[in-house]
Each structure stands twice: as structure tokens, then as C-alpha cells.
Design an enzyme around this catalytic site. Structure first.
Site, PDB file in Angstrom:
ATOM      1  N   ASP A   1       0.855  -1.336  -0.090  1.00 38.71           N
ATOM      2  CA  ASP A   1      -0.078   0.055  -0.036  1.00 38.71           C
ATOM      3  C   ASP A   1       0.842   1.241  -0.028  1.00 38.71           C
ATOM      4  O   ASP A   1       0.618   2.135  -0.789  1.00 38.71           O
ATOM      5  CB  ASP A   1      -0.929  -0.098   1.142  1.00 38.71           C
TER       6      ASP A   1
ATOM      7  N   CYS B   1     -23.534  -3.849 -16.312  1.00 37.36           N
ATOM      8  CA  CYS B   1     -23.719  -3.406 -14.888  1.00 37.36           C
ATOM      9  C   CYS B   1     -23.090  -2.182 -14.573  1.00 37.36           C
ATOM     10  O   CYS B   1     -22.161  -1.623 -15.009  1.00 37.36           O
ATOM     11  CB  CYS B   1     -23.122  -4.414 -14.061  1.00 37.36           C
TER      12      CYS B   1
ATOM     13  N   CYS C   1     -19.075   0.782  -3.037  1.00 38.15           N
ATOM     14  CA  CYS C   1     -18.979   0.447  -4.511  1.00 38.15           C
ATOM     15  C   CYS C   1     -18.475  -1.060  -4.685  1.00 38.15           C
ATOM     16  O   CYS C   1     -18.579  -1.528  -5.633  1.00 38.15           O
ATOM     17  CB  CYS C   1     -18.071   1.503  -5.270  1.00 38.15           C
TER      18      CYS C   1
ATOM     19  N   CYS D   1     -23.034   4.636  -5.281  1.00 34.90           N
ATOM     20  CA  CYS D   1     -22.138   5.367  -4.625  1.00 34.90           C
ATOM     21  C   CYS D   1     -22.704   6.735  -3.973  1.00 34.90           C
ATOM     22  O   CYS D   1     -23.393   7.437  -4.500  1.00 34.90           O
ATOM     23  CB  CYS D   1     -20.815   6.133  -5.412  1.00 34.90           C
TER      24      CYS D   1
ATOM     25  N   CYS E   1     -22.227  -0.321  -8.830  1.00 32.84           N
ATOM     26  CA  CYS E   1     -21.258   0.436  -8.216  1.00 32.84           C
ATOM     27  C   CYS E   1     -21.556   1.947  -8.323  1.00 32.84           C
ATOM     28  O   CYS E   1     -21.619   2.865  -7.488  1.00 32.84           O
ATOM     29  CB  CYS E   1     -19.676   0.139  -8.478  1.00 32.84           C
TER      30      CYS E   1
ATOM     31  N   CYS F   1     -15.265  11.377  -2.221  1.00 39.62           N
ATOM     32  CA  CYS F   1     -14.998   9.973  -1.602  1.00 39.62           C
ATOM     33  C   CYS F   1     -15.177   9.792  -0.061  1.00 39.62           C
ATOM     34  O   CYS F   1     -14.227  10.525   0.419  1.00 39.62           O
ATOM     35  CB  CYS F   1     -13.960   9.132  -2.211  1.00 39.62           C
TER      36      CYS F   1
END
Ligand code: B12
Ligand code: SF4
Ligand code: SF4
Length: 382
Positions: A127, A192, A245, A199, A195, A215
Site C-alpha cells: 500500500d 452493470c 461500491c 456511490c 457501483c 469519496c
């Protein structure tokens, strides 16, 4: 390096607890517009992303001579839903950075042993490194990039944390999921759009592109200051991260239960009530969140987030079957006198939603008259 050696290493790394082990050639182009994303301001205040952009775009600047990137996935799906939406699922563990890093160290030893190289010949990250982890994961065929921007695995759904090892050993690369158009966002999404539709803050300016300024994950984890007023009411009960999401994605139905060898579950965090969070003291914060990813917000950040959640959960027109509203309001009055202006501001915002502006003003004035809460209400009235 021959395929046999690659497979030996894959087995060794899987044996260390990594659920997915994939290989990419380090000269693969994995950027699909980082600079444009930054130029649009989608990084919000995460200026470290700008500072490290050159390195993110070129692994040679991170490890000169890098020939391969090994991408590792750690499944964090517990096999069943954990009640509560206050904390993102990944946060219901001891900090994954801490629990995965020792395995990366052992992975390095395995590389040294199998490939006759030294410790200077590889670098690993989970990360925090200057590496486009999702890009490498998609390139190595660990999954595809969904319209939700996440790398989605066909075996593990959305619930994979990623780590990478840059190494000066040229392993044969694994194939991306669709060799013809590997970079396409939403490769296996079809029509699709769940998501994007789910949100709460409309944070996707385009499929696969997240504007961090909108976000919830960004604001509850990375933002240190005030959360834009127009977004707060959309946060619901979330106090750390957001899974919306990811959770709505139909690919999750294929998710296997994680072996969890590199994760230490902390489901107790999901049991923490919102009033309890509003009451956190520095000592209690340290005690409960020591060693978890949540400590990143620091106490003031978590209190701020809890204020927003309380303002939503106990908004004046919301039902309150468990009768928590009076206790929450009392804590918000107290937090309106908190030493942090960020906590004070969000506590007043929440109190006005919970009690209505007039009653909030009265309660705060009463507290101020008693000289217990030194809040200056006028500063925060919108
Ligand atoms: C900054 C960051 C954030 C920011 C910005 C999110 C974003 N979408 O960029 C915020 C704080 C909002 C965030 C939120 C979350 N994050 Co985050 N985050 C990061 C971090 C540190 C950098 C991401 C980055 O560079 N963003 C900039 C954008 C432009 O880059 P990108 O999305 O990766 O896309 C680039 C490449 O992937 C490539 N690319 C895109 N598609 C394709 C396709 C192919 C085939 C190829 C070859 C390349 C390619 O081009 C893009 C531009 O260069 C990474 C760790 C890391 N070092 O990479 C974790 C990371 C992406 N986050 C992660 C997670 C789990 C989350 C959350 C789910 C946490 C939560 N529950 O709250 C949310 C999800 C929000 C979302 N829908 O993206 C995981 C994702 C795991 C996965 N399976 O995809 C990562 C990898 C951390 C980890 N080590 O596990 N995050
Ligand atoms: S993490 Fe939440 S707020 Fe962020 S893009 Fe996904 S659904 Fe939207
Ligand atoms: S929810 Fe639908 S559109 Fe979004 S990533 Fe999953 S499959 Fe793709």
C-alpha cells in the site's frame, strides 16, 4: 528465469499466506492516466501522490534494474457479513500493513534462496510504496479493473488487499485476464453499473475514476480537516472508510472465504456503538485502536467522523427505536467544546441536525452559560 523456478516461488509465497501470487514484466506499461487524474485534482489533499508520481510511473526509479513485479493478493472476506457499516471491512483487522510486512520479509528470503540474489535485488511494499498496485495487479492477471476502480478477482471478488515485490529477476510473466484489451476498465462488468449508481456521494466522474474530493473513504481516512458540508449528510453511519461500491458488486458471489493467515481479525470493532465512539477519550482511543488501521485518523479525526455519523443516524426526522438520540445529543453538546476546532465544528453541525437549529442553540447556550463548554456557536452557523 524459467517457468519452473517461477512456479516454485509461487508455491513458496502461497505457503507464506498470500492467497494470490502473480508475475508481471517490469517493462509493462501499467499507467492509464495517473497524471490526468492528478491534473484534474482527483487526489484532493493527498499531495504525496503528486510527489511520488514519477516513481509510480517508472519502477526503474524505485529499483534500478527491476525486471519483474510480483503481485500478491490477501483475501479479507470473512465468509459472512459482519453487522454494522461504521468501519470498512478491511479495517476490522489489526493493521494489514503490520501483519503483511513480516510475510513480505520472508518472501524476500525465499527469492534470495531460490534465485541466488541478494537483499538489494528486490523491494517490497504493501500500500504505502510508490507503486501503482492496481495497475500491476491487472497487468499480472490477478483480476480486472472494475468500474468501481477496484481490481476484482474472479475467485476472490473485491476483497483482496494488494502487495508488490519489485525484483531484478526476469520471471516469465503471467497473462492478463484478456490479452486483447487488458487495459479496459470494466472488462468483465458488462452492462452493470451498480457501483456507480450506489456511490452515496456520486464520486465517480467516469467509470473507474474516483474523485477523492467526493469519496467517503478519502474524507473519513485521509482528510485531516473539515469535511465539505454538502457531503456530510450522505455519509450515513460510516466512520472509517466506505465499502459501498465494492459491496454491491455481483462478482463478490464468487469470493472464497479468506484463509486470513496474514490478517488478525478485530470484529469487536464492529460492535462499538456510535455513542461509545463519541465518548472516546485519548486513553480509550489508544487502548481500542492500538495496532489497527483506524489509528491513522487520530482521535480528533475519529470523533469528527463519529459526529457526522451521529448527525445522520439521529437526524431529527429519523426513527430512533433504540432511543439513543438523547445520549448522542448530550455527547455532541460536550464535543462542541472540544479543543479541536474540527471536532467542534462537526459536533455543532450534527447537533443542529439532531435537535434542530433552535434547540441546538439553546442547549449550547445553556452549556456555555454553565461554563462547561466554551464553544462559540456563531462560528459554525451556516
Ligand atoms: C490513493 C489511494 C486511495 C484514494 C484514491 C482511490 C483511487 N481510486 O485512486 C482513496 C483514499 C479514495 C482510496 C480509497 C479506497 N481504497 Co485505496 N489506495 C490508494 C493508493 C495508496 C494509491 C492509488 C492510486 O495510485 N490512485 C490513483 C489512480 C489514478 O490510480 P489507480 O486507480 O491505481 O489506477 C492507475 C493504474 O492502476 C492504472 N490502471 C488502471 N486500470 C488499469 C488496467 C490495466 C489492465 C492496467 C495494466 C493498468 C491500469 O492506471 C491508473 C493510472 O495510472 C493504493 C495503494 C497503491 N500504492 O497503489 C490504495 C488501494 C488502491 N486502495 C485500496 C482499497 C481497498 C481502498 C478502499 C476499498 C478502502 C475502503 N474500504 O474505504 C477504497 C476504495 C475506493 C475506490 N473505489 O477506489 C486497495 C485496492 C485493492 C484492490 N483489490 O483493488 C489498494 C491497492 C491498497 C492495497 N494495498 O490493498 N484509496
Ligand atoms: S468508496 Fe464509497 S464514496 Fe468512495 S467511490 Fe466507493 S462508494 Fe463512492
Ligand atoms: S458493480 Fe458492476 S459495474 Fe461495478 S465493478 Fe462490479 S460488475 Fe463492474
Amino acid at each position: 528465469m524459467n517457468r519452473e523456478r517461477r512456479e516454485q516461488l509461487r508455491e513458496r509465497l502461497r505457503g507464506l499466506g498470500f492467497d494470490v501470487v502473480r508475475f508481471a514484466a517490469a517493462d509493462t506499461v501499467v499507467d492509464r492516466g495517473l497524471r490526468e487524474w492528478l491534473a484534474a485534482g482527483h487526489q484532493a489533499e493527498m499531495t504525496w501522490l503528486e510527489r511520488s508520481a514519477d516513481k509510480r510511473l517508472d519502477p526503474q526509479l524505485v529499483l534500478p534494474g527491476a525486471a519483474s513485479v510480483i503481485v500478491l493478493g490477501v483475501n479479507y472476506w470473512p465468509g459472512r457479513e459482519v453487522a454494522g457499516t461504521t468501519f470498512a471491512r478491511y479495517a476490522l483487522h489489526q493493521d494489514y500493513h503490520d501483519t503483511i510486512t513480516p510475510a513480505l520479509k520472508l518472501a524476500g528470503h525465499a527469492i534470495e534462496e531460490l534465485c541466488a540474489v541478494g537483499a538489494a535485488d528486490y523491494r517490497y511494499y504493501v500500500d504505502a510504496g510508490p507503486v501503482l498496485e492496481r495497475g500491476w495487479a491487472a497487468a499480472a492477471g490477478l483480476g480486472f479493473r472494475g468500474k468501481n476502480a477496484n481490481v476484482i478477482s474472479r475467485e476472490h471478488g473485491n476483497w483482496l488487499l494488494l502487495a508488490t515485490i519489485l525484483v531484478r529477476v526476469p520471471f516469465a510473466a503471467d497473462e492478463a485476464l484478456a490479452a486483447t484489451e487488458p487495459g479496459r476498465t470494466g472488462l468483465f462488468c458488462g452492462k452493470c453499473t451498480r457501483c456507480l449508481d450506489a456511490c452515496p456521494t456520486a464520486a465517480f466522474p467516469a467509470p473507474g475514476v474516483v474523485d477523492s474530493r467526493r469519496c467517503i473513504s478519502y474524507h473519513t481516512i485521509e482528510n485531516r480537516g473539515f469535511v465539505p458540508r454538502e457531503l456530510r449528510a450522505k455519509f450515513g453511519a460510516r466512520v472509517f472508510g466506505c465499502d459501498e461500491c465494492l459491496a454491491v458488486c455481483p462478482w463478490n458471489r464468487f469470493a472464497q472465504t479468506g484463509r486470513s493467515e496474514l490478517l488478525a481479525r478485530r470484529h469487536d470493532l464492529a460492535q462499538l456503538g456510535l455513542v461509545e465512539l463519541l465518548r472516546l477519550t485519548p486513553e480509550r482511543f489508544r487502548e481500542v485502536f492500538r495496532g489497527t488501521a483506524v489509528k491513522r485518523t487520530k482521535l480528533a479525526g475519529l470523533l469528527r467522523n463519529a459526529c457526522i455519523a451521529a448527525g445522520n443516524v439521529w437526524a431529527a426526522d429519523a426513527p430512533d427505536p433504540a432511543g439513543g438520540r438523547p445520549a448522542a445529543a448530550a455527547e455532541l453538546v460536550r464535543l462542541a467544546g472540544h479543543e479541536s476546532p474540527v471536532v467542534r465544528g462537526h459536533a455543532v453541525w450534527a447537533l443542529r441536525r439532531v435537535l434542530g437549529a433552535d434547540r441546538a442553540a439553546t442547549d449550547l447556550a445553556t452549556a456555555r452559560a454553565a461554563e462547561t463548554e466554551p464553544v462559540v456557536l456563531a462560528e459554525y452557523v451556516d
